[in-house]
Design an enzyme around this catalytic site. Structure first.
Site, PDB file in Angstrom:
ATOM      1  N   THR A  14      68.913  17.233  14.110  1.00  0.00           N
ATOM      2  CA  THR A  14      67.566  17.675  14.500  1.00  0.00           C
ATOM      3  C   THR A  14      67.273  17.187  15.907  1.00  0.00           C
ATOM      4  O   THR A  14      67.579  16.029  16.236  1.00  0.00           O
ATOM      5  CB  THR A  14      66.471  17.153  13.541  1.00  0.00           C
ATOM      6  OG1 THR A  14      65.194  17.325  14.165  1.00  0.00           O
ATOM      7  CG2 THR A  14      66.648  15.696  13.150  1.00  0.00           C
ATOM      8  N   HIS A 114      57.141  28.137  20.092  1.00  0.00           N
ATOM      9  CA  HIS A 114      56.534  27.507  21.273  1.00  0.00           C
ATOM     10  C   HIS A 114      56.001  28.564  22.251  1.00  0.00           C
ATOM     11  O   HIS A 114      56.050  28.405  23.464  1.00  0.00           O
ATOM     12  CB  HIS A 114      57.503  26.557  21.978  1.00  0.00           C
ATOM     13  CG  HIS A 114      58.150  25.583  21.044  1.00  0.00           C
ATOM     14  ND1 HIS A 114      57.410  24.793  20.195  1.00  0.00           N
ATOM     15  CD2 HIS A 114      59.446  25.290  20.810  1.00  0.00           C
ATOM     16  CE1 HIS A 114      58.233  24.055  19.472  1.00  0.00           C
ATOM     17  NE2 HIS A 114      59.464  24.342  19.812  1.00  0.00           N
TER      18      HIS A 114
HETATM   19  C1  LIG Z   1      63.334  24.095  17.918  1.00  0.00           C
HETATM   20  S1  LIG Z   1      64.028  25.008  16.590  1.00  0.00           S
HETATM   21  C2  LIG Z   1      63.502  24.118  15.172  1.00  0.00           C
HETATM   22  C3  LIG Z   1      64.102  22.752  15.096  1.00  0.00           C
HETATM   23  C4  LIG Z   1      63.802  21.993  13.832  1.00  0.00           C
HETATM   24  N1  LIG Z   1      62.386  21.987  13.498  1.00  0.00           N
HETATM   25  C5  LIG Z   1      64.268  20.560  14.015  1.00  0.00           C
HETATM   26  O1  LIG Z   1      63.426  19.682  14.316  1.00  0.00           O
HETATM   27  O2  LIG Z   1      65.462  20.325  13.864  1.00  0.00           O
HETATM   28  C6  LIG Z   1      63.021  26.414  16.590  1.00  0.00           C
HETATM   29  C7  LIG Z   1      63.281  27.383  15.455  1.00  0.00           C
HETATM   30  O3  LIG Z   1      62.205  28.312  15.439  1.00  0.00           O
HETATM   31  C8  LIG Z   1      62.696  29.579  15.057  1.00  0.00           C
HETATM   32  N2  LIG Z   1      61.761  30.598  15.568  1.00  0.00           N
HETATM   33  C9  LIG Z   1      61.575  31.013  16.841  1.00  0.00           C
HETATM   34  N3  LIG Z   1      60.609  31.931  16.910  1.00  0.00           N
HETATM   35  C10 LIG Z   1      60.141  32.111  15.646  1.00  0.00           C
HETATM   36  C11 LIG Z   1      59.119  32.900  15.076  1.00  0.00           C
HETATM   37  N4  LIG Z   1      58.344  33.718  15.810  1.00  0.00           N
HETATM   38  N5  LIG Z   1      58.909  32.811  13.744  1.00  0.00           N
HETATM   39  C12 LIG Z   1      59.663  31.985  12.973  1.00  0.00           C
HETATM   40  N6  LIG Z   1      60.664  31.211  13.470  1.00  0.00           N
HETATM   41  C13 LIG Z   1      60.897  31.267  14.789  1.00  0.00           C
HETATM   42  C14 LIG Z   1      64.084  29.659  15.642  1.00  0.00           C
HETATM   43  O4  LIG Z   1      64.879  30.545  14.878  1.00  0.00           O
HETATM   44  C15 LIG Z   1      64.559  28.194  15.559  1.00  0.00           C
HETATM   45  O5  LIG Z   1      65.350  27.990  14.408  1.00  0.00           O
END
Ligand SMILES: C[S@@+](CC[C@H](N)C(=O)[O-])C[C@H]1O[C@@H](n2cnc3c(N)ncnc32)[C@H](O)[C@@H]1O
Length: 254
Positions: A14, A114
């Protein structure tokens, strides 16, 4: 002594383990809840490392995760549940809540797209409908809005804003005139005052930063709708407290 969140994070894949200051805030706010039967939802699963981290940190908790991509999380306890869908989809958010909670989540963490408008959409739905009163909503990585390469980010431009005595005097004059409540004249003076005070401060309301700044407006609902000085029917904020840190924010529901 109990294992720290940082030690647990180090076991899993993570990116939270790269952000020590996030983990310190999480320990500070979530430490008192550690042995509670909490219901936590994290938006953004990626490899599932953070879900396993929360599972270990909250030994009695149920940990739900949502991602737009399919995610397989290797959990043998049955306490981790995953959902697939976009973060702005109220239907999938409601399904996660219905399957994992009886009366809402205690903690919701947005570590997802984000992107300001999407983060705001999930917040509006989840904070109002699926977060318990007194529960925490955490927003990670709101600093993306300062990055020109980010989808809704833009360069921060700071032109030094200086105090100007004539402008200040003119503003005070307009304010006095507006308070006299002379028909038409009062409205005109108020409009002129607004023009004078416009952009007195540096202004960056792109993406996640714009969203976080909107939350400040919500925090100020009591003043915005003040019976004597504000506008609209009086109401208090739905936010009890809000703590802003470098790139992460903790918001507690009233
Ligand atoms: C920064 S990663 C998450 C990391 C995780 N929370 C960790 O701490 O290990 C962001 C995730 O958000 C997902 N994501 C991006 N845009 C999204 C959206 N509109 N809806 C749902 N998931 C989304 C991506 O597929 C990715 O897996």
């Amino acid at each position: 002594m109990r294992e720290s969140l940082a030690d647990i994070a180090a076991r899993y894949n993570t990116d939270k383990s790269l952000h020590r200051h996030y983990l310190e805030s999480y320990e500070r706010y979530f430490g008192p809840l550690r042995d509670s039967d909490i219901r936590l939802l994290e938006l953004g699963i990626k490899d599932g490392g953070s879900l396993l981290m929360w599972r270990d940190y909250f030994p009695s908790g149920v940990i739900a995760g949502l991602d737009i991509n399919p995610a397989a999380v290797d959990d043998s306890t049955g306490r981790v549940r995953t959902f697939q869908g976009p973060q702005q989809d109220a239907e999938v958010l409601d399904r996660a809540a219905a399957e994992c909670t009886s009366d809402g989540f205690d903690i919701i963490i947005d570590d997802c797209s984000h992107i300001g408008v999407l983060a705001r959409e999930s917040f509006r739905h989840l904070f109002n409908n699926q977060l318990k009163s007194g529960g925490w909503y955490v927003i990670e990585d709101w600093g993306t809005a300062y990055w020109p390469s980010w989808v809704d980010g833009a360069e921060y431009s700071s032109k030094e804003k200086r105090f100007s005595t004539p402008l200040y005097r003119a503003t005070r004059g307009m304010n006095r005139l507006a308070q006299l409540q002379i028909p038409i004249m009062g409205g005109l003076a108020q409009a002129l005052k607004k023009l004078l005070i416009r952009r007195q401060f540096n202004h960056h309301d792109f993406g996640m930063v714009g969203f976080v700044k909107e939350l400040i407006d919500e925090l100020a609902a009591g003043d915005r709708t003040h019976e004597r000085f504000g506008v609209g029917p009086h109401r208090l904020s739905s936010i009890a407290e809000m703590h802003l840190f470098h790139a992460h924010a903790f918001i507690r529901k009233a």
